[in-house]
Write a protein that holds these residues in place. Structure first.
Motif, PDB file in Angstrom:
ATOM      1  N   ILE A  91      -0.542 -22.697  10.080  1.00 45.41           N
ATOM      2  CA  ILE A  91      -1.594 -23.057   9.139  1.00 45.41           C
ATOM      3  C   ILE A  91      -1.690 -21.957   8.104  1.00 45.41           C
ATOM      4  N   GLU A  92      -1.437 -22.281   6.846  1.00 42.19           N
ATOM      5  CA  GLU A  92      -1.621 -21.291   5.789  1.00 42.19           C
ATOM      6  C   GLU A  92      -2.853 -21.698   4.981  1.00 42.19           C
ATOM      7  N   ILE A  93      -3.832 -20.819   4.973  1.00 39.79           N
ATOM      8  CA  ILE A  93      -5.093 -21.092   4.293  1.00 39.79           C
ATOM      9  C   ILE A  93      -5.111 -20.320   2.976  1.00 39.79           C
ATOM     10  N   GLY A  94      -5.406 -21.028   1.892  1.00 38.72           N
ATOM     11  CA  GLY A  94      -5.276 -20.417   0.575  1.00 38.72           C
ATOM     12  C   GLY A  94      -3.815 -20.292   0.199  1.00 38.72           C
ATOM     13  N   ALA A  95      -3.052 -21.333   0.484  1.00 35.53           N
ATOM     14  CA  ALA A  95      -1.598 -21.285   0.283  1.00 35.53           C
ATOM     15  C   ALA A  95      -1.213 -21.162  -1.179  1.00 35.53           C
ATOM     16  N   GLY A  96      -2.123 -21.539  -2.083  1.00 37.06           N
ATOM     17  CA  GLY A  96      -1.813 -21.417  -3.503  1.00 37.06           C
ATOM     18  C   GLY A  96      -0.595 -22.233  -3.872  1.00 37.06           C
ATOM     19  N   LEU A  97       0.325 -21.608  -4.598  1.00 40.28           N
ATOM     20  CA  LEU A  97       1.561 -22.270  -5.014  1.00 40.28           C
ATOM     21  C   LEU A  97       2.756 -21.667  -4.297  1.00 40.28           C
ATOM     22  N   TYR A 116      -3.396 -25.372   3.378  1.00 43.22           N
ATOM     23  CA  TYR A 116      -4.744 -25.677   2.905  1.00 43.22           C
ATOM     24  C   TYR A 116      -5.038 -24.892   1.634  1.00 43.22           C
ATOM     25  N   ASP A 117      -5.741 -25.517   0.709  1.00 38.01           N
ATOM     26  CA  ASP A 117      -6.298 -24.801  -0.436  1.00 38.01           C
ATOM     27  C   ASP A 117      -7.412 -25.645  -1.041  1.00 38.01           C
ATOM     28  N   LEU A 118      -8.045 -25.081  -2.053  1.00 39.80           N
ATOM     29  CA  LEU A 118      -9.107 -25.793  -2.739  1.00 39.80           C
ATOM     30  C   LEU A 118      -8.531 -26.974  -3.522  1.00 39.80           C
TER      31      LEU A 118
END
Length: 289
Positions: A91-97, A116-118
Motif C-alpha cells: 500500500i503506497e499512501i500519497g503515491a503521487g505520480l 492511494y492519493d487525493l
C-alpha cells in the motif's frame, strides 16, 4: 485497473500539489520503470530549477547541494525495501505520480499493489494511464490519509503479516497533530490486515540545522513549491519520530542504517542527506477497528 472513488475519498485538501510533479520528473530523469508516463513539462521545469539551485548552493553547503540527487536514492531505497520483504499486499499512501506500484505489480503478480492519493492526484494519474493495459493486481484509489476510513475496503492477505505500507515524501507535510492522526490510522490499518511494516522518510530539523544557510534556502524553495511551511512541523530528530510511532501503536520502530541500504557508498554521505528512513512494524490485532 479497478477503482472506487466513493469508498473513502475526500474532496480538496490539495496540500502537496506541485511537489508531486517535481518528483515525477525527477524519477523519469533517473530512469525508474514506468516513470516516463508521469513526466510533464511543468515537472521538468521545476526539477530543472531545483537541480540548478542545488548546483549553485553546493560550494557553500554540500548537504543542501545534494538534495536533488538524494531524490534518486530515496526512491530507489523505498523500492529496494519492498523487494526485500516481498509483501503479498503493498500500500503506497500519497503515491503521487510514482510509477513504482505499477512496475512492481507487473513484475510480481502475487503481490497486490494499491496506490492511494487525493482525488486531484488520482485524476492526474488516470489521465496519464488512459488506454494503458494495467495488471490485474494493481489498484488506484482516492483517499485522504487524514480521513477516518483509509483502507477500510482492503482484506488481509494470505499469509498474515505480509503487508507493507510506504509513505514517501508525505509525513513531513503534516503538522504534529496530523502526523499523530495519520500514523495512528496506518497502525490500525496494518493491525486489522494481519500485521505488517511501514517505511517512511523524515527530514529531521536537527539534521537540517547543520546544513546552515543551505537548509534555509532549501526549505524556502519547498515552501514556494508546496505552499507549506515545513520549518515548524518537522520531527526534531529520529528519536522523536520513533517515540511518536510507538505512541501511535507501532512496535520495533527503528532508523534504517546505511548497512541495510544497497549502494549507500555511492550515495551522498549520510550527513549530507536531508532525509532519514524509518521503519516500524505492527502485529495482528483482532480488536482493531
Amino acid at each position: 485497473m479497478t477503482s472506487n472513488d466513493d469508498n473513502n475519498g475526500t474532496v480538496g485538501n490539495p496540500r502537496v500539489g506541485l511537489t508531486g510533479y517535481v518528483t515525477a520528473s525527477a524519477w523519469a530523469r533517473y530512469g525508474f520503470a514506468e516513470s516516463g508516463r508521469f513526466d510533464s513539462r511543468r515537472g521538468r521545469l521545476l526539477f530543472g530549477l531545483l537541480r540548478f539551485g542545488c548546483r549553485a548552493i553546493a560550494p557553500i553547503s554540500p548537504p543542501a547541494g545534494a538534495f536533488a540527487r538524494s531524490l534518486y536514492w530515496r526512491h530507489r531505497w523505498f523500492s529496494d525495501w519492498v523487494m526485500k520483504y516481498r509483501p503479498h499486499l503493498a500500500i503506497e499512501i500519497g503515491a503521487g505520480l510514482s510509477g513504482r506500484g505499477l512496475a512492481h505489480a507487473r513484475t510480481h503478480p502475487t503481490c497486490r499493489w494499491v496506490d492511494y492519493d487525493l482525488p486531484h492526484m488520482t485524476d492526474a494519474r488516470r489521465t496519464r494511464l488512459h488506454g494503458l493495459s494495467l495488471p490485474a493486481n494493481y489498484d488506484l484509489r482516492s483517499a485522504d490519509l487524514l480521513g477516518p476510513a483509509i483502507g477500510a475496503e482492503l482484506s488481509p492477505p494470505d499469509p498474515l503479516g505480509a503487508t507493507c505500507v510506504l509513505l514517501e515524501g508525505v509525513i513531513d507535510y503534516l503538522d504534529p497533530s496530523e502526523k499523530q492522526r495519520a500514523l495512528s490510522r496506518i497502525a490500525t490499518l496494518l493491525g486489522r490486515l494481519g500485521g505488517g511494516r511501514l517505511l517512511m522518510d523524515i527530514h529531521p530539523a536537527a539534521r537540517l540545522a547543520a546544513f546552515g544557510t543551505g537548509a534555509q534556502l532549501m526549505l524556502a524553495g519547498l515552501r514556494g513549491i508546496s505552499g507549506r511551511d515545513l520549518a515548524g512541523q518537522l520531527f526534531v530528530d529520529v528519536p522523536e519520530a520513533l517515540s511518536i510511532l510507538g505512541d501511535c501503536g507501532f512496535e520495533h520502530a527503528t532508523q534504517v542504517d546505511d548497512v541495510r541500504l544497497d549502494g549507500a557508498d555511492r550515495a551522498p554521505p549520510a550527513a549530507h542527506r536531508a532525509f532519514c528512513l524509518v521503519e516500524a512494524t505492527v502485529a495482528a490485532r483482532t480488536d482493531a477497528r
